[in-house]
Design an enzyme around this catalytic site. Structure first.
Site, mmCIF file in Angstrom:
data_model
loop_
_atom_site.group_PDB
_atom_site.id
_atom_site.type_symbol
_atom_site.label_atom_id
_atom_site.label_comp_id
_atom_site.label_asym_id
_atom_site.label_seq_id
_atom_site.Cartn_x
_atom_site.Cartn_y
_atom_site.Cartn_z
ATOM 1 N N CYS A 42 66.158 28.538 11.048
ATOM 2 C CA CYS A 42 66.766 29.568 10.202
ATOM 3 C C CYS A 42 65.803 29.985 9.087
ATOM 4 O O CYS A 42 65.361 29.158 8.289
ATOM 5 C CB CYS A 42 68.060 29.021 9.609
ATOM 6 S SG CYS A 42 68.747 29.971 8.255
ATOM 7 N N CYS B 79 67.147 29.327 5.605
ATOM 8 C CA CYS B 79 67.061 27.896 5.282
ATOM 9 C C CYS B 79 65.647 27.526 4.846
ATOM 10 O O CYS B 79 65.460 26.841 3.835
ATOM 11 C CB CYS B 79 67.482 27.060 6.485
ATOM 12 S SG CYS B 79 69.159 27.390 7.067
#
Length: 110
Positions: free
Chosen positions: A31, A34
């Protein structure tokens, strides 16, 4: 601080039984949100070296993330004695994290 999200997760009953402050960081290793948030999260956690911090890989079929109703990554859930006190979704400022951390660390001193 662990650089990767753990593919295994503790059961919700275990998380609910944690004593003291805990931060659950839900996300995935692939991600972009993230990855971009990690330096900010590390900076915020730097002042709390003894804090329990768990990076939990999330996604479909992951019971812990579903039990916390995680919808976007990263989602950080701040717990005190197994109870959610604060939540930060896709942090954009380190101050958001400091504010949430203050809620669980101040609760420890009270």
């Amino acid at each position: 601080m662990n650089p990767t999200y753990a593919p295994t997760e503790p059961p919700r009953a275990e998380v609910d039984a944690y004593s003291g402050p805990t931060v659950l960081d839900f996300g995935t290793n692939w991600c972009g949100w993230c990855s971009n948030a990690q330096p900010m999260i590390a900076a915020a956690l730097e002042a709390h070296p003894g804090l329990r911090y768990l990076k939990v890989e999330d996604g479909p079929g992951r019971p812990l993330g579903r039990s916390f109703r995680v919808k976007l990554w990263p989602t950080l859930v701040f717990l005190k004695d197994g109870r959610e006190v604060a939540r930060v979704v896709r942090p954009s400022r380190v101050e958001e994290l400091h504010e949430a951390l203050a809620k669980i660390t101040d609760a420890v001193r009270a």
